[in-house]
Design an enzyme around this catalytic site. Structure first.
Site, PDB file in Angstrom:
ATOM      1  N   CYS A   1       0.819  -1.222   0.000  1.00 32.57           N
ATOM      2  CA  CYS A   1       0.000   0.000   0.000  1.00 32.57           C
ATOM      3  C   CYS A   1       0.848   1.265   0.000  1.00 32.57           C
ATOM      4  O   CYS A   1       0.326   2.368  -0.104  1.00 32.57           O
ATOM      5  CB  CYS A   1      -0.962   0.012   1.184  1.00 32.57           C
ATOM      6  SG  CYS A   1      -2.262  -1.231   1.018  1.00 32.57           S
TER       7      CYS A   1
ATOM      8  N   HIS B   1     -12.578  10.614  -7.934  1.00 28.67           N
ATOM      9  CA  HIS B   1     -11.625  10.613  -9.047  1.00 28.67           C
ATOM     10  C   HIS B   1     -10.484  11.603  -8.826  1.00 28.67           C
ATOM     11  O   HIS B   1     -10.081  12.323  -9.732  1.00 28.67           O
ATOM     12  CB  HIS B   1     -12.331  10.851 -10.390  1.00 28.67           C
ATOM     13  CG  HIS B   1     -13.097   9.651 -10.833  1.00 28.67           C
ATOM     14  ND1 HIS B   1     -14.344   9.360 -10.340  1.00 28.67           N
ATOM     15  CD2 HIS B   1     -12.783   8.661 -11.703  1.00 28.67           C
ATOM     16  CE1 HIS B   1     -14.778   8.242 -10.898  1.00 28.67           C
ATOM     17  NE2 HIS B   1     -13.851   7.792 -11.724  1.00 28.67           N
TER      18      HIS B   1
ATOM     19  N   GLU C   1     -12.500   1.469   2.869  1.00 28.78           N
ATOM     20  CA  GLU C   1     -11.692   1.448   1.649  1.00 28.78           C
ATOM     21  C   GLU C   1     -11.799   0.125   0.918  1.00 28.78           C
ATOM     22  O   GLU C   1     -11.490   0.049  -0.261  1.00 28.78           O
ATOM     23  CB  GLU C   1     -10.240   1.810   1.942  1.00 28.78           C
ATOM     24  CG  GLU C   1      -9.490   0.871   2.815  1.00 28.78           C
ATOM     25  CD  GLU C   1      -8.063   1.338   3.024  1.00 28.78           C
ATOM     26  OE1 GLU C   1      -7.159   0.701   2.463  1.00 28.78           O
ATOM     27  OE2 GLU C   1      -7.857   2.325   3.749  1.00 28.78           O
TER      28      GLU C   1
END
Length: 124
Positions: A25, A74, A114
């Protein structure tokens, strides 16, 4: 005393990286994020078009939409939020603080997921 907690769910697609994390990550990656804003009240509206409600869900969306449009959906969260390490924990606090600063009435908590199995709920 009676208490109601309502929530409005929201979704966004965004990328981030966790530069301090020792694992994959650390690299740039994205998520289909899921969030909820929780509103708490000891009373329901007693008159008008919102009679029997804590708050109109559309009003919650009005507070959320600018954050989604300008910072979250986005976007690259490391840049748009100013968070160096935008974990779920940091992001839930960031959203809460932005909503509180905008004067969101009855704001109780913000939840961020998430993945479908991992997330965080922030209560100040």
């Amino acid at each position: 005393m009676a208490e109601w907690i309502i929530y409005k769910e929201f979704r966004f697609e965004a990328a981030h990286c966790l530069p301090h994390y020792e694992g994959k990550c650390r690299r740039l990656h994205g998520h289909s994020w899921l969030g909820r804003v929780y509103v708490k009240s000891h009373y329901l509206q007693s008159q008008g078009s919102q009679q029997g409600m804590v708050m109109d869900f559309g009003e919650i969306k009005q507070y959320l939409q600018p954050l989604l449009d300008n910072f979250l959906d986005h976007h690259y969260l490391n840049e748009t939020t100013g968070l160096e390490n935008p974990t779920s924990e940091e992001l839930s606090r960031w959203i809460y603080e932005k909503l509180a600063k905008a004067g969101f009435p009855g704001l109780h908590a913000v939840e961020i997921r998430e993945t479908c199995t991992s997330g965080c709920t922030y209560y100040p």
